[in-house]
Design a protein around this motif. Structure first.
Motif, mmCIF file in Angstrom:
data_model
loop_
_atom_site.group_PDB
_atom_site.id
_atom_site.type_symbol
_atom_site.label_atom_id
_atom_site.label_comp_id
_atom_site.label_asym_id
_atom_site.label_seq_id
_atom_site.Cartn_x
_atom_site.Cartn_y
_atom_site.Cartn_z
ATOM 1 N N GLN A 1 118.082 23.832 47.525
ATOM 2 C CA GLN A 1 118.108 24.804 48.608
ATOM 3 C C GLN A 1 118.008 24.089 49.956
ATOM 4 O OE1 GLN A 1 116.141 24.819 45.942
ATOM 5 N NE2 GLN A 1 115.827 26.871 45.102
ATOM 6 N N ALA A 2 118.775 24.592 50.927
ATOM 7 C CA ALA A 2 118.818 23.934 52.237
ATOM 8 C C ALA A 2 119.168 24.981 53.283
ATOM 9 C CB ALA A 2 119.835 22.800 52.235
ATOM 10 N N VAL A 3 118.164 25.494 53.971
ATOM 11 C CA VAL A 3 118.339 26.599 54.912
ATOM 12 C C VAL A 3 118.830 26.079 56.258
ATOM 13 C CG1 VAL A 3 117.126 28.430 56.172
ATOM 14 C CG2 VAL A 3 116.560 27.974 53.759
ATOM 15 N N ALA A 4 119.841 26.716 56.807
ATOM 16 C CA ALA A 4 120.282 26.408 58.171
ATOM 17 C C ALA A 4 119.513 27.273 59.171
ATOM 18 C CB ALA A 4 121.782 26.642 58.308
ATOM 19 N N LEU A 5 119.533 28.592 58.957
ATOM 20 C CA LEU A 5 118.859 29.538 59.852
ATOM 21 C C LEU A 5 117.767 30.277 59.099
ATOM 22 C CD1 LEU A 5 118.635 31.199 62.506
ATOM 23 C CD2 LEU A 5 120.347 32.753 61.522
ATOM 24 N N HIS A 6 116.552 30.229 59.644
ATOM 25 C CA HIS A 6 115.391 30.927 59.077
ATOM 26 C C HIS A 6 114.866 31.860 60.166
ATOM 27 C CE1 HIS A 6 111.136 30.410 57.073
ATOM 28 N NE2 HIS A 6 111.187 31.533 57.767
ATOM 29 N N THR A 7 114.891 33.167 59.917
ATOM 30 C CA THR A 7 114.433 34.116 60.930
ATOM 31 C C THR A 7 113.128 34.774 60.505
ATOM 32 O OG1 THR A 7 115.604 36.056 60.040
ATOM 33 C CG2 THR A 7 116.823 34.617 61.554
ATOM 34 N N GLU A 8 112.252 34.947 61.493
ATOM 35 C CA GLU A 8 111.020 35.708 61.295
ATOM 36 C C GLU A 8 110.827 36.741 62.400
ATOM 37 O OE1 GLU A 8 107.668 33.129 60.740
ATOM 38 O OE2 GLU A 8 108.440 32.340 58.832
ATOM 39 N N GLY A 9 111.559 36.609 63.500
ATOM 40 C CA GLY A 9 111.410 37.510 64.630
ATOM 41 C C GLY A 9 112.159 38.813 64.435
ATOM 42 N N ASP A 10 111.902 39.756 65.350
ATOM 43 C CA ASP A 10 112.502 41.088 65.326
ATOM 44 C C ASP A 10 113.499 41.214 66.483
ATOM 45 O OD1 ASP A 10 112.873 43.759 64.543
ATOM 46 O OD2 ASP A 10 111.301 44.474 65.891
ATOM 47 N N ARG A 11 114.516 42.017 66.279
ATOM 48 C CA ARG A 11 115.557 42.264 67.288
ATOM 49 C C ARG A 11 116.227 40.954 67.690
ATOM 50 N NH1 ARG A 11 111.147 44.581 69.070
ATOM 51 N NH2 ARG A 11 111.117 43.388 71.014
ATOM 52 N N LEU A 12 116.842 40.332 66.701
ATOM 53 C CA LEU A 12 117.560 39.074 66.918
ATOM 54 C C LEU A 12 119.059 39.331 66.817
ATOM 55 C CD1 LEU A 12 115.423 36.642 64.703
ATOM 56 C CD2 LEU A 12 115.065 37.297 67.106
ATOM 57 N N LEU A 13 119.798 38.820 67.784
ATOM 58 C CA LEU A 13 121.240 39.032 67.834
ATOM 59 C C LEU A 13 121.956 37.686 67.823
ATOM 60 C CD1 LEU A 13 123.760 40.814 68.328
ATOM 61 C CD2 LEU A 13 123.230 40.730 70.778
ATOM 62 N N PHE A 14 122.937 37.555 66.927
ATOM 63 C CA PHE A 14 123.759 36.343 66.812
ATOM 64 C C PHE A 14 125.210 36.743 67.055
ATOM 65 C CE2 PHE A 14 119.929 35.762 64.421
ATOM 66 C CZ PHE A 14 119.551 34.454 64.654
ATOM 67 N N VAL A 15 125.827 36.147 68.063
ATOM 68 C CA VAL A 15 127.187 36.514 68.450
ATOM 69 C C VAL A 15 128.064 35.266 68.433
ATOM 70 C CG1 VAL A 15 128.632 37.558 70.226
ATOM 71 C CG2 VAL A 15 126.268 38.341 69.935
ATOM 72 N N ASN A 16 129.169 35.345 67.698
ATOM 73 C CA ASN A 16 130.143 34.244 67.659
ATOM 74 C C ASN A 16 129.467 32.919 67.284
ATOM 75 O OD1 ASN A 16 132.786 33.182 67.920
ATOM 76 N ND2 ASN A 16 132.308 32.426 69.972
ATOM 77 N N CYS A 17 128.627 32.971 66.269
ATOM 78 C CA CYS A 17 127.955 31.762 65.779
ATOM 79 C C CYS A 17 128.536 31.340 64.443
ATOM 80 C CB CYS A 17 126.449 32.010 65.628
ATOM 81 S SG CYS A 17 125.573 32.148 67.202
ATOM 82 N N ARG A 18 128.433 30.050 64.153
ATOM 83 C CA ARG A 18 128.855 29.486 62.872
ATOM 84 C C ARG A 18 127.597 29.011 62.143
ATOM 85 N NH1 ARG A 18 131.389 24.789 63.684
ATOM 86 N NH2 ARG A 18 132.878 24.912 61.977
ATOM 87 N N LEU A 19 127.367 29.572 60.953
ATOM 88 C CA LEU A 19 126.178 29.266 60.166
ATOM 89 C C LEU A 19 126.649 28.553 58.908
ATOM 90 C CD1 LEU A 19 124.568 32.772 60.704
ATOM 91 C CD2 LEU A 19 124.071 30.680 61.954
ATOM 92 N N LEU A 20 126.381 27.242 58.872
ATOM 93 C CA LEU A 20 126.994 26.382 57.866
ATOM 94 C C LEU A 20 125.945 25.804 56.927
ATOM 95 C CD1 LEU A 20 129.403 24.327 60.185
ATOM 96 C CD2 LEU A 20 129.709 26.634 59.248
ATOM 97 N N GLY A 21 126.277 25.790 55.637
ATOM 98 C CA GLY A 21 125.384 25.191 54.657
ATOM 99 C C GLY A 21 125.919 25.364 53.256
ATOM 100 N N ASN A 22 125.038 25.208 52.300
ATOM 101 C CA ASN A 22 125.410 25.370 50.903
ATOM 102 C C ASN A 22 124.531 26.443 50.265
ATOM 103 O OD1 ASN A 22 127.555 23.315 50.635
ATOM 104 N ND2 ASN A 22 125.935 21.878 51.171
ATOM 105 N N GLN A 23 123.522 26.053 49.507
ATOM 106 C CA GLN A 23 122.638 27.051 48.910
ATOM 107 C C GLN A 23 121.603 27.511 49.934
ATOM 108 O OE1 GLN A 23 120.828 25.864 45.205
ATOM 109 N NE2 GLN A 23 119.634 27.737 45.015
ATOM 110 N N ASP A 24 121.467 28.847 50.082
ATOM 111 C CA ASP A 24 120.442 29.444 50.955
ATOM 112 C C ASP A 24 120.679 29.155 52.436
ATOM 113 O OD1 ASP A 24 119.379 30.200 48.565
ATOM 114 O OD2 ASP A 24 117.493 29.119 48.765
#
Length: 320
Positions: A134-157
């Motif tokens: 497992q290898a996380v790129a993005l880990h979120t814990e906050g509220d009201r988070l907005l991601f626009v035109n982003c590239r989220l790259l990885g493999n598992q998880d």
């Protein structure tokens, strides 16, 4: 003589106070640049230049470059826009994976977001570890988070939405991975995104709590796959009551006829909340779907167009 010394001391004290006041003035725009031409060279350094719990908007402009760092946006930051210069050239990357010194999944993140009411635009967030766990790129814990035109790259998880009842929105993003590469308990809308499978496996692994009505919602997304990939499931329940729906999405032929998997646990079939609505493409045929998933009615699907329903009657936040 004594009076003159007193006056001089008072003047020096006033000057020192003025200098201190000037030094603590906070900027509402910061520039991060690897070449040293901005206010900071790393994102981690930039976090120290943002005032805690401010009620005004701060913009962090991130110039093109490769930022190899493990970044935490702390819980005391809010109302910040992180804006990359170019989504393909502004890259935040790291390479931790779960089998390094028994690290486990949840410490492998490249970017961990703990603060609330934050926006990320035009960025690549990547975990480029080899496929060794497992290898996380993005880990979120906050509220009201907005991601626009982003590239989220990885493999598992690749993307871990880590806290129940937090609300996330992904607009026009590209998300890739191998196994369970979008997982967790949060409420998250993915709209107009490309979801790319790199291996025969599972896209989502929601763990939506029983008392949360909405888990993962994919609207108008396009599901694609690498060459040779031909057996991908839309999701499997990481925990009971997992909730995931695909609405008006284009499903490639790599989506297998069954559509969904029970994670080798028949009990999950009684609680999983899996559904589709008016999806198209070679992988959208419904006649082979598992019997415990369903097709939404027109009335049910219309509820997902209502942001107040999606995000828990949140009138203060409408990311669309």
């Amino acid at each position: 003589m004594g009076k003159r010394l007193f006056v001089m001391a008072a003047v020096l004290l006033m000057c020192s106070a003025a200098a201190l006041h000037s030094a603590t003035q906070w900027k509402d725009t910061l520039v991060v640049a690897r070449d040293g031409t901005g206010d900071y060279r790393t994102l981690t350094e930039a976090m120290e230049g943002i005032r805690a719990f401010m009620d005004y908007k701060v913009t962090v402009l991130i110039k093109n470059g490769l930022y190899k760092e493990k970044v935490v946006v702390p819980s005391w930051l809010q109302n910040v826009d992180f804006v990359g210069e170019d989504a393909e050239k502004t890259i935040i990357t790291y390479d931790d994976h779960a089998n390094i010194n028994k690290m486990g999944t949840f410490r492998t993140y490249t970017l961990k977001v703990e603060g609330n009411n934050l926006t990320f635009r035009n960025l690549t967030i990547e975990n480029n570890a080899a496929q060794l766990g497992q290898a996380v790129a993005l880990h979120t814990e906050g509220d009201r988070l907005l991601f626009v035109n982003c590239r989220l790259l990885g493999n598992q998880d690749t993307v871990y939405t880590g806290v129940a009842s937090t609300r996330l929105c992904f607009l026009n993003c590209y998300i890739e991975g191998t196994t369970d590469f979008i997982f967790g308990p949060s409420t998250a809308l993915f709209q107009d995104c490309i979801i790319h499978s790199k291996r025969n496996s599972y896209i989502t692994a929601a763990s939506t709590p029983q008392d949360v009505a909405v888990g993962y919602v994919f609207c108008n997304c396009r599901l694609t796959a690498a060459p040779g990939v031909n057996k991908v499931y839309l999701g499997r329940p990481w925990r009971p009551y997992a909730a995931t729906v695909f609405i008006r999405c284009q499903l490639g032929k790599h989506i297998c006829p069954a559509g969904w998997d029970n994670w080798r646990n028949e009990a999950n079939e009684r609680t999983a909340r899996y559904a589709e609505y008016k999806c198209t493409g070679e992988g959208a045929a419904t006649d082979g779907r598992v019997k415990w998933a369903r097709q939404l009615t027109d009335e049910e699907a219309a509820r997902y167009d209502d942001t107040e329903y999606l995000f828990g009657l949140c009138k203060q936040w409408n990311p669309l």
